[in-house]
Design a protein around this motif. Structure first.
Motif, PDB file in Angstrom:
ATOM      1  N   ASP A 186     -19.647 -61.439 -58.309  1.00  0.00           N
ATOM      2  CA  ASP A 186     -19.471 -59.997 -58.488  1.00  0.00           C
ATOM      3  C   ASP A 186     -20.417 -59.215 -57.572  1.00  0.00           C
ATOM      4  O   ASP A 186     -20.024 -58.203 -56.978  1.00  0.00           O
ATOM      5  CB  ASP A 186     -19.705 -59.597 -59.940  1.00  0.00           C
ATOM      6  N   ARG A 189     -19.209 -59.279 -54.010  1.00  0.00           N
ATOM      7  CA  ARG A 189     -18.120 -58.308 -53.824  1.00  0.00           C
ATOM      8  C   ARG A 189     -18.668 -56.892 -53.723  1.00  0.00           C
ATOM      9  O   ARG A 189     -18.253 -56.116 -52.850  1.00  0.00           O
ATOM     10  CB  ARG A 189     -17.119 -58.412 -54.979  1.00  0.00           C
ATOM     11  N   ARG A 190     -19.593 -56.565 -54.614  1.00  0.00           N
ATOM     12  CA  ARG A 190     -20.137 -55.203 -54.645  1.00  0.00           C
ATOM     13  C   ARG A 190     -20.830 -54.860 -53.331  1.00  0.00           C
ATOM     14  O   ARG A 190     -20.686 -53.742 -52.811  1.00  0.00           O
ATOM     15  CB  ARG A 190     -21.122 -55.072 -55.820  1.00  0.00           C
ATOM     16  N   TYR A 191     -21.569 -55.789 -52.760  1.00  0.00           N
ATOM     17  CA  TYR A 191     -22.325 -55.513 -51.537  1.00  0.00           C
ATOM     18  C   TYR A 191     -21.603 -55.981 -50.275  1.00  0.00           C
ATOM     19  O   TYR A 191     -22.185 -56.000 -49.202  1.00  0.00           O
ATOM     20  CB  TYR A 191     -23.731 -56.121 -51.647  1.00  0.00           C
ATOM     21  N   TRP A 348     -26.365 -56.918 -64.240  1.00  0.00           N
ATOM     22  CA  TRP A 348     -25.163 -57.660 -63.869  1.00  0.00           C
ATOM     23  C   TRP A 348     -24.546 -58.416 -65.036  1.00  0.00           C
ATOM     24  O   TRP A 348     -23.663 -59.256 -64.848  1.00  0.00           O
ATOM     25  CB  TRP A 348     -25.480 -58.609 -62.705  1.00  0.00           C
TER      26      TRP A 348
END
Length: 361
Positions: A186, A189-191, A348
């Motif tokens: 996750d 994906r976010r960064y 997270w």
């Protein structure tokens, strides 16, 4: 270079040469203390620079540091070697020497190799890495935690602090080791960090030629795995095999597809080893099999979940990096879970006490 049956240089160079469907080559300066770079350089001599993607890795100081047995050479950030004012100079020196051995002017991607706590958290380290990009020694930057499994919260924290500098990261991930690497997906994906998955073959089992009773030579890294891992893994492999058969995949292609189906994973790097014995598969055959993996993901979401359930390894080992199991004095590859990393976990949705601990069996 040092696992399985020895290969002569020409055979190894042929395996490393880009082409035949595999055009990404990874090296690390500490492998063979520079010898891997030299072999890669020989493999690339006859190949046009635009026809391959070269990944380098620096971080272990074998120039001034002394090897500590199986722990290897110290990280360049070891305070006994230098302070933070020397980080950038070391990184430049290491990158330049690695490129010189490869016979090239620049990497496509340069990874910070097996960082310690300082490597994950120090602005001076990442300013030094960025300077290498600015000066044209590499196009992209990344981080490769290791060598063993873990570093989950450390990697996520590194994304949070230095995500603007990090294009790629390398994690251990395969259908028999979804944990703990999956906990980083996750954040990647976010960064917008692309991932290289390594150990995709799970110690060779997905190549389908490591069987119960398989003899490993002294010094083989797989000897660090727990007793009985081959037998247990083969049982899981047989339960996964119908998924491969259903789609006309081999088992290593199944593992590669499973990894590539995880959204941030863009590259798979299974270990290629020439196993011992007269009946062992030629490693060249394995290379061709990997190259033939279908580019389009053929596994459904339901199949991906079923495969993950078969291979579930949650809590199977004590993790490196920050973990509730790591108490006492910090070492180069493990350290206690501090308040800052506990806050990372909370952000997270990771519960360290249940998701980052080894479970007694």
């Amino acid at each position: 270079m040092h696992f399985g049956e020895p290969l002569d240089d020409e055979r190894l160079i042929s395996l490393l040469r880009p082409g035949g469907g595999i055009d990404t080559v990874l090296t690390a300066d500490v492998y063979g203390q520079g010898e891997a770079d030299r072999l890669v350089g020989r493999a690339l001599e006859s190949v046009a620079r635009e026809d391959y993607f070269l990944v380098g890795a620096v971080g272990h100081d074998f120039y001034e540091g002394e090897r500590d047995g199986p722990r290897g050479f110290p990280r360049f950030t070891d305070p006994s070697l230098r302070g933070e004012s020397g980080y950038a100079d070391y990184l430049r020196m290491a990158a330049e020497r690695s490129l010189e051995r490869c016979g090239l002017d620049s990497f496509d991607l340069l990874l910070l190799h097996n960082p310690d706590h300082t490597g994950f958290t120090s602005p001076a380290v990442w300013e030094g890495m960025e300077a290498l990009r600015t000066d044209g020694l590499t196009r992209l930057l990344g981080v490769a935690p290791g060598p063993a499994n873990g570093f989950t919260l450390d990697l996520i924290s590194c994304f949070e602090h230095f995500g603007d500098s990090i294009d790629w990261a390398m994690i251990i991930l395969n259908p028999m080791e979804p944990w703990p690497g999956e906990l980083c997906l996750d954040a990647a994906r976010r960064y917008e960090v692309d991932l290289i998955a390594r150990v995709v073959d799970y110690g060779g089992l997905f190549w389908d030629d490591v069987l119960p009773g398989h003899e490993l030579a002294k010094g083989d890294h797989r000897l660090f795995r727990p007793e009985g891992w081959v037998d247990a893994g083969r049982e899981k492999l047989e339960r996964m095999r119908p998924f491969a058969d259903r789609h006309g995949l081999t088992t290593i292609q199944l593992a590669a597809q499973w990894d590539l189906a995880q959204a941030p994973v863009k590259c798979v790097a299974p270990t290629l080893i020439q196993e011992a014995g007269p009946d062992a598969r030629p490693v060249e055959e394995k290379r061709a099999e990997l190259a033939a993996t279908p580019a389009e993901i053929v596994l459904s979401g339901e199949e991906l979940d079923e495969i993950r359930a078969i291979g579930d390894n949650t809590g199977c080992m004590a993790l490196k990096g920050a973990s509730p199991d790591n108490e006492g004095e910090a070492r180069a590859d493990r350290w206690p879970l501090d308040g800052e990393l506990a806050a990372v976990a909370e952000r997270w949705g990771i519960e360290p006490e249940t998701q980052l601990r080894q479970v007694a069996v």
